[in-house]
Write a protein that holds these residues in place. Sequence first.
Motif, PDB file in Angstrom:
ATOM      1  N   ASP A  45     -68.988  13.599 -33.791  1.00 57.11           N
ATOM      2  CA  ASP A  45     -70.184  13.143 -35.108  1.00 57.11           C
ATOM      3  C   ASP A  45     -70.462  14.815 -34.456  1.00 57.11           C
ATOM      4  O   ASP A  45     -70.896  14.684 -33.435  1.00 57.11           O
ATOM      5  CB  ASP A  45     -71.104  12.083 -34.315  1.00 57.11           C
ATOM      6  N   ASP A  46     -70.446  15.236 -35.894  1.00 55.79           N
ATOM      7  CA  ASP A  46     -72.129  16.878 -35.828  1.00 55.79           C
ATOM      8  C   ASP A  46     -72.690  16.795 -36.304  1.00 55.79           C
ATOM      9  O   ASP A  46     -72.838  15.821 -37.532  1.00 55.79           O
ATOM     10  CB  ASP A  46     -70.911  17.478 -35.532  1.00 55.79           C
ATOM     11  N   ALA A  47     -73.680  18.212 -36.501  1.00 60.32           N
ATOM     12  CA  ALA A  47     -74.651  17.964 -37.680  1.00 60.32           C
ATOM     13  C   ALA A  47     -74.327  18.916 -38.321  1.00 60.32           C
ATOM     14  O   ALA A  47     -75.535  20.280 -38.489  1.00 60.32           O
ATOM     15  CB  ALA A  47     -75.877  18.335 -36.977  1.00 60.32           C
ATOM     16  N   GLY A  48     -73.249  19.592 -38.307  1.00 62.16           N
ATOM     17  CA  GLY A  48     -72.829  20.120 -39.162  1.00 62.16           C
ATOM     18  C   GLY A  48     -72.962  20.624 -40.899  1.00 62.16           C
ATOM     19  O   GLY A  48     -73.651  20.123 -41.488  1.00 62.16           O
ATOM     20  N   LEU A  49     -72.703  21.527 -42.006  1.00 59.90           N
ATOM     21  CA  LEU A  49     -72.956  21.372 -43.395  1.00 59.90           C
ATOM     22  C   LEU A  49     -72.024  20.127 -44.374  1.00 59.90           C
ATOM     23  O   LEU A  49     -71.908  19.862 -45.527  1.00 59.90           O
ATOM     24  CB  LEU A  49     -72.461  22.752 -43.475  1.00 59.90           C
ATOM     25  N   GLY A  50     -70.492  19.876 -43.416  1.00 55.82           N
ATOM     26  CA  GLY A  50     -70.004  19.322 -43.676  1.00 55.82           C
ATOM     27  C   GLY A  50     -69.024  19.744 -44.465  1.00 55.82           C
ATOM     28  O   GLY A  50     -68.837  20.994 -44.551  1.00 55.82           O
ATOM     29  N   MET A  51     -68.538  19.047 -45.236  1.00 56.39           N
ATOM     30  CA  MET A  51     -67.272  19.405 -45.433  1.00 56.39           C
ATOM     31  C   MET A  51     -66.641  19.052 -46.859  1.00 56.39           C
ATOM     32  O   MET A  51     -67.739  18.077 -47.734  1.00 56.39           O
ATOM     33  CB  MET A  51     -66.063  19.293 -45.089  1.00 56.39           C
ATOM     34  N   GLY A  52     -66.045  19.429 -48.090  1.00 55.79           N
ATOM     35  CA  GLY A  52     -66.077  19.961 -49.752  1.00 55.79           C
ATOM     36  C   GLY A  52     -64.979  18.616 -49.579  1.00 55.79           C
ATOM     37  O   GLY A  52     -63.859  18.853 -48.723  1.00 55.79           O
ATOM     38  N   GLN A  53     -64.366  18.205 -51.109  1.00 52.85           N
ATOM     39  CA  GLN A  53     -63.234  17.643 -51.487  1.00 52.85           C
ATOM     40  C   GLN A  53     -62.251  18.626 -51.169  1.00 52.85           C
ATOM     41  O   GLN A  53     -61.340  17.474 -50.626  1.00 52.85           O
ATOM     42  CB  GLN A  53     -63.639  16.872 -52.711  1.00 52.85           C
ATOM     43  N   GLU A  54     -62.127  19.725 -51.369  1.00 54.11           N
ATOM     44  CA  GLU A  54     -61.086  20.426 -51.241  1.00 54.11           C
ATOM     45  C   GLU A  54     -60.191  20.639 -50.159  1.00 54.11           C
ATOM     46  O   GLU A  54     -58.838  20.146 -49.645  1.00 54.11           O
ATOM     47  CB  GLU A  54     -60.957  21.747 -52.260  1.00 54.11           C
ATOM     48  N   GLU A  55     -61.493  20.685 -49.613  1.00 57.72           N
ATOM     49  CA  GLU A  55     -61.324  20.826 -47.873  1.00 57.72           C
ATOM     50  C   GLU A  55     -60.696  20.199 -46.991  1.00 57.72           C
ATOM     51  O   GLU A  55     -59.965  19.591 -46.182  1.00 57.72           O
ATOM     52  CB  GLU A  55     -62.418  21.544 -46.857  1.00 57.72           C
ATOM     53  N   LYS A  56     -61.191  18.883 -47.335  1.00 59.11           N
ATOM     54  CA  LYS A  56     -61.124  17.359 -47.232  1.00 59.11           C
ATOM     55  C   LYS A  56     -59.273  16.687 -47.314  1.00 59.11           C
ATOM     56  O   LYS A  56     -58.913  16.565 -46.312  1.00 59.11           O
ATOM     57  CB  LYS A  56     -61.686  16.384 -47.202  1.00 59.11           C
ATOM     58  N   ASP A  57     -58.937  17.203 -48.609  1.00 60.67           N
ATOM     59  CA  ASP A  57     -57.668  17.317 -48.732  1.00 60.67           C
ATOM     60  C   ASP A  57     -57.018  17.862 -48.313  1.00 60.67           C
ATOM     61  O   ASP A  57     -55.952  17.430 -47.977  1.00 60.67           O
ATOM     62  CB  ASP A  57     -57.324  17.319 -50.465  1.00 60.67           C
ATOM     63  N   ARG A  58     -57.162  18.931 -48.178  1.00 58.87           N
ATOM     64  CA  ARG A  58     -56.846  20.081 -47.023  1.00 58.87           C
ATOM     65  C   ARG A  58     -56.385  19.999 -46.033  1.00 58.87           C
ATOM     66  O   ARG A  58     -55.549  19.422 -45.361  1.00 58.87           O
ATOM     67  CB  ARG A  58     -56.668  21.188 -47.085  1.00 58.87           C
ATOM     68  N   ALA A  59     -57.740  19.266 -45.221  1.00 55.90           N
ATOM     69  CA  ALA A  59     -57.561  18.271 -43.829  1.00 55.90           C
ATOM     70  C   ALA A  59     -56.853  17.773 -43.474  1.00 55.90           C
ATOM     71  O   ALA A  59     -55.921  17.274 -42.582  1.00 55.90           O
ATOM     72  CB  ALA A  59     -58.540  18.031 -43.486  1.00 55.90           C
ATOM     73  N   ALA A  60     -56.517  16.906 -44.732  1.00 53.36           N
ATOM     74  CA  ALA A  60     -55.884  14.802 -45.267  1.00 53.36           C
ATOM     75  C   ALA A  60     -54.240  15.421 -44.845  1.00 53.36           C
ATOM     76  O   ALA A  60     -53.822  14.751 -44.002  1.00 53.36           O
ATOM     77  CB  ALA A  60     -56.101  13.996 -45.568  1.00 53.36           C
ATOM     78  N   ALA A  61     -54.172  16.287 -45.918  1.00 51.31           N
ATOM     79  CA  ALA A  61     -52.632  17.449 -45.417  1.00 51.31           C
ATOM     80  C   ALA A  61     -51.907  17.695 -44.725  1.00 51.31           C
ATOM     81  O   ALA A  61     -50.807  16.735 -44.411  1.00 51.31           O
ATOM     82  CB  ALA A  61     -52.874  17.924 -46.827  1.00 51.31           C
ATOM     83  N   LEU A  62     -53.073  18.427 -43.472  1.00 49.59           N
ATOM     84  CA  LEU A  62     -52.243  18.532 -42.218  1.00 49.59           C
ATOM     85  C   LEU A  62     -52.617  17.412 -41.596  1.00 49.59           C
ATOM     86  O   LEU A  62     -51.785  17.895 -40.203  1.00 49.59           O
ATOM     87  CB  LEU A  62     -53.166  19.948 -42.512  1.00 49.59           C
ATOM     88  N   LEU A  63     -53.556  16.745 -41.962  1.00 45.79           N
ATOM     89  CA  LEU A  63     -53.520  15.715 -40.350  1.00 45.79           C
ATOM     90  C   LEU A  63     -52.405  14.629 -40.093  1.00 45.79           C
ATOM     91  O   LEU A  63     -51.748  14.025 -39.395  1.00 45.79           O
ATOM     92  CB  LEU A  63     -54.820  14.787 -40.802  1.00 45.79           C
ATOM     93  N   ALA A  64     -51.377  14.635 -41.463  1.00 47.70           N
ATOM     94  CA  ALA A  64     -50.783  13.868 -41.744  1.00 47.70           C
ATOM     95  C   ALA A  64     -49.983  14.334 -42.907  1.00 47.70           C
ATOM     96  O   ALA A  64     -49.058  13.825 -43.621  1.00 47.70           O
ATOM     97  CB  ALA A  64     -51.551  12.379 -42.891  1.00 47.70           C
TER      98      ALA A  64
END
Length: 407
Positions: free
Chosen positions: A225-244
């Motif tokens: 857990d971090d205290a950053g600004l978070g991720m947008g939905q587009e960033e989450k989708d791209r991260a999900a594609a890279l993580l799987a």
Amino acid sequence: MTFVQGPLLWALIVVALVAVGAVLRARKTNIGLRRQNSQLRGERDALQRQRDELHAAHTSLSHRQASEMAEVRKDAEEETKAVLKAAVRTLQGLADEQQVVVENAQKKHGDDPDMLADLMAIDHANSQFGRRAQGIAVLCGGWLGRRETVASVFDVARSAQGRIRQFDRVRVNGQVNFSVVSKAVEPVAVVLAELLANATNYSAPGTPVEINIQAVPKGVCLIVDDAGLGMGQEEKDRAAALLAPQAAISVSSLGIPPQFGFAVSGVLAARYGFRVSVDSVSPYGGVRAVVLLPDELLTTDAPVPAPAPVAHDAGVSTLPRRQEPAPAPTPLFPPPQQPAPAAHSPAPFTTAGGLPKRRRKSPVSAVPSAEPAPVRSNEETASRLGAFQRGTRSGRDMTTMEGPEIQ
């Protein structure tokens, strides 16, 4: 009546003749138009056939070009990865040589706290360099070095903590009586280090980053857990594609400068059978990253004790003998209201329910506490710094730098 009917009859005859002529001309015109229409239809059909042939030829050429371009890209990607892999292997060898030089210097100048602290800073920078080289090697099809012994989940978390620049911002909370199997120790540590690096880089300086270790029905979760600004939905989708990843990840698709963290984590997670996700929000408003280690990668075997230290490190906290009680692990950032544990306070060997409890071993990567410590002698300071260095080194200790494809 005869006179009147005569002109009318001739008028009707003339009209009939004109009508017949008009009908004949119309019929002739109609026949000509039909012939012209039939000719135009034939030309249209011929043009359609030509169009279909040209479309088929264009489709074939497009598919051929796409196939050839894909082969060219694949060959270029493989050649690029081969070059990078060879270069990284050389850099990893140089990093190992540098680590050996640092270790020898630490043994030689271990009695000087200032010198030892500088050498440890060099060793810490070298560990970060090694982590990046490992990530590039993984993306290029390389394999991490093999490890012969298991490591506790807590030790793997501390090892990952010692591989990032801002390690002092990380807090490790929780403990479970499980160890990570030998083949997955290094991959899990590398993935967790990448997640910690992202958490510290994309959150405000000085804010803490927490690792919570929790046992779940399907295994063990390492929650960052971090205290950053978070991720947008587009960033989450791209991260999900890279993580799987569903296919091989192209090095050229990681951007300029390339972002290796999620790509490396996805490749290692798919290769060794654990899961990584970053689609949740942390309690502090930042990103929550979760690493789920399934039961197949966990064991109840205790880590193998480290070899006995040299004489001048005899006072360092090491694995106790079987007859001696094991000290409880000291938290990275102990709360101010909690007093420090006594030097010889025995740790409980059973839980509250009477079940046997495995004793804690020395952490893989120990990080000095952020609170001010009492003044110590040079020998004691050097001894403690040596313990920190040995713990960090043991987390990166592997039998070989390159293992087989099946580990």
